[in-house]
Motif scaffolding. Sequence first.
Motif, PDB file in Angstrom:
ATOM      1  N   GLN A   1     -15.941 -25.695 -58.943  1.00 47.08           N
ATOM      2  CA  GLN A   1     -15.904 -25.675 -57.481  1.00 47.08           C
ATOM      3  C   GLN A   1     -15.048 -26.831 -56.964  1.00 47.08           C
ATOM      4  O   GLN A   1     -15.277 -27.979 -57.318  1.00 47.08           O
ATOM      5  CB  GLN A   1     -17.311 -25.787 -56.920  1.00 47.08           C
TER       6      GLN A   1
ATOM      7  N   ASN B   1     -13.720 -16.569 -54.813  1.00 44.46           N
ATOM      8  CA  ASN B   1     -14.998 -16.727 -54.131  1.00 44.46           C
ATOM      9  C   ASN B   1     -15.093 -18.139 -53.566  1.00 44.46           C
ATOM     10  O   ASN B   1     -14.550 -19.087 -54.125  1.00 44.46           O
ATOM     11  CB  ASN B   1     -16.157 -16.486 -55.089  1.00 44.46           C
ATOM     12  N   TYR B   2     -15.781 -18.270 -52.460  1.00 44.06           N
ATOM     13  CA  TYR B   2     -15.981 -19.582 -51.862  1.00 44.06           C
ATOM     14  C   TYR B   2     -17.279 -19.563 -51.077  1.00 44.06           C
ATOM     15  O   TYR B   2     -17.855 -18.514 -50.808  1.00 44.06           O
ATOM     16  CB  TYR B   2     -14.807 -19.957 -50.932  1.00 44.06           C
ATOM     17  N   TRP B   3     -17.742 -20.741 -50.750  1.00 46.25           N
ATOM     18  CA  TRP B   3     -18.903 -20.875 -49.880  1.00 46.25           C
ATOM     19  C   TRP B   3     -18.707 -22.110 -49.029  1.00 46.25           C
ATOM     20  O   TRP B   3     -17.920 -22.982 -49.354  1.00 46.25           O
ATOM     21  CB  TRP B   3     -20.203 -20.918 -50.672  1.00 46.25           C
ATOM     22  N   MET B   4     -19.356 -22.118 -47.895  1.00 45.49           N
ATOM     23  CA  MET B   4     -19.229 -23.268 -47.013  1.00 45.49           C
ATOM     24  C   MET B   4     -20.592 -23.644 -46.462  1.00 45.49           C
ATOM     25  O   MET B   4     -21.486 -22.812 -46.355  1.00 45.49           O
ATOM     26  CB  MET B   4     -18.253 -23.002 -45.886  1.00 45.49           C
ATOM     27  N   LYS B   5     -20.711 -24.911 -46.164  1.00 42.00           N
ATOM     28  CA  LYS B   5     -21.934 -25.390 -45.552  1.00 42.00           C
ATOM     29  C   LYS B   5     -22.050 -24.747 -44.181  1.00 42.00           C
ATOM     30  O   LYS B   5     -21.084 -24.642 -43.451  1.00 42.00           O
ATOM     31  CB  LYS B   5     -21.899 -26.908 -45.437  1.00 42.00           C
ATOM     32  N   SER B   6     -23.215 -24.322 -43.841  1.00 42.44           N
ATOM     33  CA  SER B   6     -23.441 -23.685 -42.550  1.00 42.44           C
ATOM     34  C   SER B   6     -23.417 -24.749 -41.455  1.00 42.44           C
ATOM     35  O   SER B   6     -24.414 -25.390 -41.164  1.00 42.44           O
ATOM     36  CB  SER B   6     -24.783 -22.958 -42.559  1.00 42.44           C
TER      37      SER B   6
ATOM     38  N   VAL C   1     -15.557 -26.535 -47.403  1.00 47.30           N
ATOM     39  CA  VAL C   1     -15.508 -25.257 -48.098  1.00 47.30           C
ATOM     40  C   VAL C   1     -15.367 -25.538 -49.583  1.00 47.30           C
ATOM     41  O   VAL C   1     -14.507 -26.316 -49.989  1.00 47.30           O
ATOM     42  CB  VAL C   1     -14.316 -24.400 -47.609  1.00 47.30           C
ATOM     43  N   TRP C   2     -16.220 -24.921 -50.394  1.00 47.10           N
ATOM     44  CA  TRP C   2     -16.124 -25.042 -51.842  1.00 47.10           C
ATOM     45  C   TRP C   2     -15.523 -23.753 -52.377  1.00 47.10           C
ATOM     46  O   TRP C   2     -16.074 -22.672 -52.192  1.00 47.10           O
ATOM     47  CB  TRP C   2     -17.488 -25.281 -52.468  1.00 47.10           C
TER      48      TRP C   2
ATOM     49  N   SER D   1     -18.088 -10.076 -41.078  1.00 47.28           N
ATOM     50  CA  SER D   1     -18.972 -11.010 -41.789  1.00 47.28           C
ATOM     51  C   SER D   1     -19.747 -10.285 -42.863  1.00 47.28           C
ATOM     52  O   SER D   1     -19.911  -9.098 -42.870  1.00 47.28           O
ATOM     53  CB  SER D   1     -19.904 -11.690 -40.810  1.00 47.28           C
TER      54      SER D   1
END
Length: 81
Positions: free
Chosen positions: A5, A40-45, A55-56, A81
Amino acid sequence: MTDYQILVNLNRRSLILQDKIRSDFVDIGFNDFNGNMLLNYWMKSDKCNVINTKVWIIVLIIALSFIKTMYFLYRDLDATS
């Protein structure tokens, strides 16, 4: 390394003010170095009024001595979304 990540800080406020991304951030994405594979990625809300968003991005394979190029995609008008 595999499934590594990488943290990217995006200036969310600036991108929104320049009309490059939607305020809900659903129209962004990241591609690998050859532009063929969506990563793929995810981010802190975060709250929508913050300046920076963390964003990771999940990179499948990365060598320690290798420079990794990725592409930041934005303004996908068909994104949901």
